[in-house]
Design a protein around this motif. Sequence first.
Motif, mmCIF file in Angstrom:
data_model
loop_
_atom_site.group_PDB
_atom_site.id
_atom_site.type_symbol
_atom_site.label_atom_id
_atom_site.label_comp_id
_atom_site.label_asym_id
_atom_site.label_seq_id
_atom_site.Cartn_x
_atom_site.Cartn_y
_atom_site.Cartn_z
ATOM 1 N N CYS A 277 0.720 -0.860 0.360
ATOM 2 C CA CYS A 277 -0.022 -0.255 -0.021
ATOM 3 C C CYS A 277 1.426 1.576 0.058
ATOM 4 O O CYS A 277 2.437 1.614 0.507
ATOM 5 C CB CYS A 277 -1.055 0.074 1.549
ATOM 6 N N ILE A 278 0.982 2.494 -0.884
ATOM 7 C CA ILE A 278 0.998 3.507 -0.661
ATOM 8 C C ILE A 278 -0.405 4.246 -0.689
ATOM 9 O O ILE A 278 -1.095 4.438 -1.521
ATOM 10 C CB ILE A 278 2.003 4.159 -2.692
ATOM 11 N N LEU B 109 4.470 4.033 2.388
ATOM 12 C CA LEU B 109 4.930 4.729 2.026
ATOM 13 C C LEU B 109 3.442 5.847 2.085
ATOM 14 O O LEU B 109 2.818 5.428 1.329
ATOM 15 C CB LEU B 109 5.907 4.769 0.222
ATOM 16 N N TRP B 110 3.713 7.091 1.561
ATOM 17 C CA TRP B 110 3.639 8.483 2.759
ATOM 18 C C TRP B 110 3.838 9.881 1.460
ATOM 19 O O TRP B 110 4.643 10.291 1.791
ATOM 20 C CB TRP B 110 2.475 8.447 3.158
ATOM 21 N N VAL B 111 3.072 10.070 -0.362
ATOM 22 C CA VAL B 111 3.662 10.875 -0.710
ATOM 23 C C VAL B 111 2.508 11.829 -0.739
ATOM 24 O O VAL B 111 1.609 12.001 -0.566
ATOM 25 C CB VAL B 111 4.267 10.415 -2.309
ATOM 26 N N GLY B 112 2.755 13.497 -1.361
ATOM 27 C CA GLY B 112 2.007 14.264 -2.117
ATOM 28 C C GLY B 112 2.523 15.759 -1.014
ATOM 29 O O GLY B 112 3.498 16.159 -0.603
ATOM 30 N N ASP B 113 2.320 16.766 -1.729
ATOM 31 C CA ASP B 113 2.419 18.040 -0.665
ATOM 32 C C ASP B 113 1.586 17.842 0.138
ATOM 33 O O ASP B 113 1.899 19.706 0.780
ATOM 34 C CB ASP B 113 1.668 18.838 -2.065
ATOM 35 N N PRO C 4 7.143 6.299 6.195
ATOM 36 C CA PRO C 4 8.127 6.943 5.546
ATOM 37 C C PRO C 4 7.527 7.818 4.393
ATOM 38 O O PRO C 4 6.591 8.043 3.845
ATOM 39 C CB PRO C 4 9.240 6.206 4.587
ATOM 40 N N VAL C 5 8.021 9.185 4.970
ATOM 41 C CA VAL C 5 7.250 10.269 3.947
ATOM 42 C C VAL C 5 8.189 10.965 2.552
ATOM 43 O O VAL C 5 9.519 11.303 2.923
ATOM 44 C CB VAL C 5 6.169 11.381 4.760
#
Length: 212
Positions: free
Chosen positions: A27-28, A46-50, A65-66
């Motif tokens: 999962c992300i 993983l956690w991504v974005g603005d 982790p970001v």
Amino acid sequence: MTRFVILLSGPIDPTQDLRAAAAGCRCIAADAGIDHASALGLSPELWVGDFDSTTRPREAYPHVPVETFPTDKDRTDGEIAIEAAIGRGASALLLVGALRGPRSDHAFSNLILALRYAARGLDVELFDGQERGWPLAAGNPARTFPLSSGAQFSILKFTDLAGLTIRGARYPLDSVEVPFHSILTQSNEALGPVEVALGAGTAILLAEARSE
């Protein structure tokens, strides 16, 4: 096959079917999509974005982790999350939270992404607990979709279609041409699992998620 759940920011209904579809997947999360992780029993890697839409402080997930991106960019947070999954070996994607929400352009962009990555050979499904969607692969053998009897479904067109066949539905079709501006493929009803074949064109099957 390595399947990744991509958590997007649209609303979801964490039904038993949705939880089952997500179980065992990597999962992300994209920005506010992380809000769905707990309801689905998922632990994002993983956690991504603005981070312009999440209501959760990043400190709330110290184990995740970001990767932070600027607000002014030429990719959506969902696109970034999908690319990260592919970089980690994804061959199949379950896009959760892609279909609804306060902004229709977000849902539209997610449909475009689903089509793009399906065209690249990934197995792509969209599911939010209330609706399910699958890009249709033109020129391939007919595919059977697991719809329940009585479920409403539509074929959303992004181009003119040719050789469209639908079986197992109230309104079957046999190798027909459907212009882009036609609404012929709107609001059909499944009699059980539905078989669809598409000779040429670009489309997504969007269906009501109903359990037997």
